[in-house]
Design a protein around this motif. Structure first.
Motif, PDB file in Angstrom:
ATOM      1  N   PRO A  81       2.116 -20.228-106.996  1.00  0.00           N
ATOM      2  CA  PRO A  81       1.150 -20.881-107.885  1.00  0.00           C
ATOM      3  C   PRO A  81       1.242 -22.408-107.917  1.00  0.00           C
ATOM      4  CG  PRO A  81       2.075 -18.959-108.948  1.00  0.00           C
ATOM      5  CD  PRO A  81       2.797 -19.097-107.644  1.00  0.00           C
ATOM      6  N   LEU A  82       2.462 -22.946-107.915  1.00  0.00           N
ATOM      7  CA  LEU A  82       2.604 -24.408-107.981  1.00  0.00           C
ATOM      8  C   LEU A  82       2.024 -25.101-106.763  1.00  0.00           C
ATOM      9  CD1 LEU A  82       6.115 -25.332-109.443  1.00  0.00           C
ATOM     10  CD2 LEU A  82       3.841 -26.051-110.246  1.00  0.00           C
ATOM     11  N   ILE A  83       2.241 -24.503-105.594  1.00  0.00           N
ATOM     12  CA  ILE A  83       1.717 -25.071-104.346  1.00  0.00           C
ATOM     13  C   ILE A  83       0.196 -24.965-104.326  1.00  0.00           C
ATOM     14  CG2 ILE A  83       1.759 -24.872-101.815  1.00  0.00           C
ATOM     15  CD1 ILE A  83       4.420 -25.680-102.826  1.00  0.00           C
ATOM     16  N   VAL A  84      -0.310 -23.833-104.827  1.00  0.00           N
ATOM     17  CA  VAL A  84      -1.763 -23.657-104.884  1.00  0.00           C
ATOM     18  C   VAL A  84      -2.375 -24.766-105.732  1.00  0.00           C
ATOM     19  CG1 VAL A  84      -3.645 -22.148-105.680  1.00  0.00           C
ATOM     20  CG2 VAL A  84      -1.640 -21.161-104.543  1.00  0.00           C
ATOM     21  N   THR A  85      -1.774 -25.015-106.881  1.00  0.00           N
ATOM     22  CA  THR A  85      -2.273 -26.073-107.768  1.00  0.00           C
ATOM     23  C   THR A  85      -2.248 -27.416-107.052  1.00  0.00           C
ATOM     24  OG1 THR A  85      -1.357 -24.865-109.624  1.00  0.00           O
ATOM     25  CG2 THR A  85      -1.945 -27.155-110.034  1.00  0.00           C
ATOM     26  N   GLU A  86      -1.142 -27.692-106.365  1.00  0.00           N
ATOM     27  CA  GLU A  86      -1.006 -28.973-105.668  1.00  0.00           C
ATOM     28  C   GLU A  86      -2.104 -29.133-104.601  1.00  0.00           C
ATOM     29  OE1 GLU A  86       2.926 -29.510-104.036  1.00  0.00           O
ATOM     30  OE2 GLU A  86       2.261 -31.189-102.774  1.00  0.00           O
ATOM     31  N   ILE A  87      -2.315 -28.084-103.831  1.00  0.00           N
ATOM     32  CA  ILE A  87      -3.313 -28.159-102.761  1.00  0.00           C
ATOM     33  C   ILE A  87      -4.721 -28.322-103.336  1.00  0.00           C
ATOM     34  CG2 ILE A  87      -4.436 -26.776-100.943  1.00  0.00           C
ATOM     35  CD1 ILE A  87      -1.588 -25.865-100.143  1.00  0.00           C
ATOM     36  N   PHE A  88      -5.028 -27.558-104.370  1.00  0.00           N
ATOM     37  CA  PHE A  88      -6.370 -27.667-104.960  1.00  0.00           C
ATOM     38  C   PHE A  88      -6.584 -29.027-105.619  1.00  0.00           C
ATOM     39  CE2 PHE A  88      -8.903 -23.755-104.625  1.00  0.00           C
ATOM     40  CZ  PHE A  88      -8.027 -23.005-103.872  1.00  0.00           C
TER      41      PHE A  88
END
Ligand SMILES: Nc1ncnc2c1ncn2[C@@H]1O[C@H](COP(=O)(O)OP(=O)(O)OP(=O)(O)O)[C@@H](O)[C@H]1O
Ligand SMILES: [Mg+2]
Length: 263
Positions: free
Chosen positions: A172-179
């Motif tokens: 989830p944290l990486i997803v947030t960063e990418i988005f």
């Protein structure tokens, strides 16, 4: 602006997968395309980027228009040169090349000399990639690879980026960063994005507009904020019911009969 008018796609001359899809992505807009497995989302992106031919697929009816010109009979190379870059499902990279070499591959369609400047821009957006610039890309983590393939698409200096399931399998944290990075590219560069996602919450969180696809048809569309509040979208694509609790898969399956757009 990108516009699809009643696009039909057929594979192997027999399998009709897109059954009249109309949608648009305006300049500087982030649009998300949601839908269950097999709905035709990836096929839609391939119809836009012109790579259906390699899979014996073709746009058999309708048209894809980009800045007013019809592009659905053009080669993938011409489409990239005209400003549309695609990031494929599954983060395909040249595994034996380094991160930086992969990024440079993205610039192959360009004739200008601003490649160095754009490489620095990608490193500014994804500082992690800079530290990994000389690493063999095959050893990067899933999140790092996703950043790299997005960075590679940006190296073509596109006006529109097609992203296929960027969040798949990422924490989830990486997803947030990418988005969040996608959002800032959109704000800073006015680049448009068409994002195919199963993670409706993440995609609608940064999108301006959204479309829902089912079985080769667009069944619902609207402003992202409005779609996020739509009861069916919440149930089927966010796993949330009326009361905001997470529903079990069995319940979701049971509720499938209730979809209003099929009624
Ligand atoms: N090259 C192909 N030849 C024949 N049928 C295909 C081909 N590619 C896709 N299909 C079929 O087209 C339908 C839509 O596939 P597509 O990959 O566009 O769905 P999707 O919405 O991206 O699904 P997912 O969420 O699983 O990635 C599926 O039924 C699939 O089996
Ligand atoms: Mg797909």
């Amino acid at each position: 602006m990108l516009a699809l008018y009643n696009v039909e796609v057929i594979y192997n001359n027999v399998i009709l997968v897109l059954k009249g899809v109309s949608m648009e992505v305006r300049d500087a807009q982030i649009v998300s395309l949601l839908g269950a497995n097999g709905a035709g989302k990836t096929t839609t992106l391939k119809a836009i980027s012109g790579i259906l031919g390699t899979e014996l697929g073709e746009v058999s009816d309708g048209s894809v228009e980009w800045n007013g010109a019809r592009i659905h009979r053009k080669s993938p190379e011409d489409i990239v040169s005209s400003g549309i870059a695609q990031v494929m499902e599954g983060r395909r990279s040249f595994q034996h090349l380094t991160t930086e070499e992969n990024l440079k591959v993205g610039a192959y369609v360009r004739s200008d000399r601003a490649v160095k400047r754009d490489l620095d821009k990608v490193y500014d957006l994804f500082p992690k990639l800079k530290t990994l610039r000389n690493h063999t890309s095959g050893y990067l983590s899933g999140g790092e690879q996703q950043m790299m393939v997005i960075g590679r698409a940006l190296m073509a200096n596109p006006q529109l980026v097609l992203l296929d399931e960027p969040s798949l399998g990422l924490a989830p944290l990486i997803v947030t960063e990418i988005f969040q990075t996608v959002k800032s590219i959109n704000e800073q560069e006015k680049t448009s994005f068409l994002i195919v996602e199963q993670n409706a919450r993440a995609a609608l969180g940064i999108a301006h507009y959204g479309f829902v696809m089912e079985n080769g048809h667009i069944v619902l569309d609207g402003e992202a904020e409005k779609l996020s509040g739509n009861e069916d979208v919440r149930e089927f694509y966010m796993g949330l019911g009326d009361l905001g609790q997470r529903k079990s898969y069995r319940e979701v399956k049971h509720y499938k009969r209730r979809k209003r757009w099929l009624a």
